[in-house]
Enzyme design. Structure first.
Site, PDB file in Angstrom:
ATOM      1  CG  ASP A  48      -1.751  -1.328   1.269  1.00 39.62           C
ATOM      2  OD1 ASP A  48      -1.198  -2.375   1.652  1.00 39.62           O
ATOM      3  OD2 ASP A  48      -2.929  -1.300   0.868  1.00 39.62           O
ATOM      4  CG  HIS A 223     -10.237  -2.802   4.577  1.00 34.92           C
ATOM      5  ND1 HIS A 223     -11.237  -2.183   3.876  1.00 34.92           N
ATOM      6  CD2 HIS A 223      -9.108  -2.106   4.283  1.00 34.92           C
ATOM      7  CE1 HIS A 223     -10.752  -1.167   3.175  1.00 34.92           C
ATOM      8  NE2 HIS A 223      -9.459  -1.095   3.417  1.00 34.92           N
ATOM      9  CG  HIS A 251      -3.462   1.848   4.425  1.00 30.04           C
ATOM     10  ND1 HIS A 251      -3.822   3.004   3.773  1.00 30.04           N
ATOM     11  CD2 HIS A 251      -3.622   0.849   3.511  1.00 30.04           C
ATOM     12  CE1 HIS A 251      -4.209   2.720   2.537  1.00 30.04           C
ATOM     13  NE2 HIS A 251      -4.102   1.425   2.354  1.00 30.04           N
TER      14      HIS A 251
END
Ligand SMILES: *[C@@H]1O[C@H](CO)[C@@H](O)[C@H](O)[C@H]1NC(C)=O
Length: 332
Positions: A48, A223, A251
């Site tokens: 990411d 998430h 993240h």
């Protein structure tokens, strides 16, 4: 005469290519990765990241360069979401060089980058990231949907987890996803990948079996767990004694240990740039070993008997370190 020979050579060349395509249809493409002289292996894991250096991407890159040199890493793994916000527009998108080539400049990082795709990569021209043309711009770039890297002491199984996630198909919000390569259908594609993974894992004789995907199986970050992977992928990992599952998507950096008799270590390294989301949930869950909401990356050192795994922050400070001894069942 010269032209005739050339044509014949080309014809033969195409024949060889066609034959190799036919024979690999049911198997994931393989790459051979060399180890150190003593058979050990070390690598970094980052996810990411691609924001043209912003959100501390450049600071993380700098530290990766230094740790990479200290450990003399053999390669780097990217867990996806390589280019924000919407992948690449094409093979000539300057974002490729601005977020990759010009950021990870340290000498120690001039190694193969084995890369999977993240959901943000699917929001652009996904075929561009898979194109061998990028390898001409930066030869480190090795990005395929699903593939295998064989490194003797360890075998790595890279899986494109994006097609598993229902939301991208049934509730894509205002995002467009580039599913052109999902042939012949999503369902068959998923079935085939699971079958190929299961077969390849069963055939593997490597000490360490490591699976990499963009989405988490287990995560307490934004998430959370990816239910589709818990249902479909996790049984395959368990059945084949996979040691590590590594992902990005959230993240953050985290380590969750499996709690059953086949304890897979779930490792999130998705902190390559924007972080500090601040919505961790379920830190009290079973097997929770470590969670960090800020930027950083991970290193792994492997021998036949040991795995040493370390998480670092944006300044290269060690946040969490653990060691795994090769469980006995692997020798059965
Ligand atoms: C970058 O890292 C520094 C040092 O940890 C931190 O203070 C700062 O908030 C970070 N910046 C961003 C945008 O996350």
């Amino acid at each position: 005469m010269g032209a005739g020979l050339c044509n014949k050579t080309m014809a033969l060349f195409y024949l060889v290519i066609m034959a190799s395509l036919v024979s690999t249809v049911a198997e994931l493409q393989r790459f051979q990765q060399s180890t150190n002289g003593d058979g050990s292996l070390s690598f970094l894991v980052i996810g990411d990241w691609g924001r043209r250096g912003a959100e501390n991407q450049s600071q993380v890159a700098l530290q990766m360069g230094m740790i990479g040199e200290k450990l003399d890493v053999n390669f780097v793994i990217s867990t996806g979401d390589n280019f924000y916000d919407n992948g690449l527009t094409g093979v000539d998108d300057p974002n490729f060089e601005e977020s990759f080539t010009k950021i990870y400049t340290a000498k120690s990082l001039q190694k193969p980058w084995y890369t999977v795709l993240g959901n943000h990569d699917y929001r652009g021209n996904v075929e561009a990231q898979l194109s061998p043309v990028l390898r001409k711009i930066d030869r480190r770039w090795i990005c395929l949907r699903s593939f295998i890297v064989n490194a003797e002491v360890a075998e790595f199984f890279f899986i494109d987890t994006n097609p598993f996630v229902d939301m991208y198909f049934y509730d894509p919000k205002d995002h467009m996803y580039d599913w052109r390569g999902l042939r012949p259908s999503r369902k068959i594609y998923i079935t085939n990948v699971l079958k190929e993974l299961d077969l390849a894992l069963k055939k593997s004789t490597a000490k360490w079996k490591i699976v990499v995907g963009h989405h988490a199986v287990r995560s307490v970050g934004h998430h959370g767990d990816t239910e589709e992977l818990v249902q479909l992928l996790l049984p395959v990992l368990r059945a084949n004694y996979v040691d590590l599952y590594m992902n990005g998507h959230d993240h953050c950096l985290e380590h969750i240990s499996g709690t059953n008799d086949r304890p897979i270590q779930f490792l999130t390294s998705g902190a390559g740039s924007k972080a500090w989301r601040g919505d961790v949930k379920g830190l009290e869950r079973d097997g929770m070993k470590f969670f960090y909401d800020g930027q950083g990356f991970m290193s792994v050192q492997l021998t036949q008997t040991d795995a040493e795994i370390v998480f670092y922050d944006v300044s290269g400070e060690v946040l969490h370190r653990f060691n795994l001894a090769k469980p006995l069942y692997a020798d059965m």
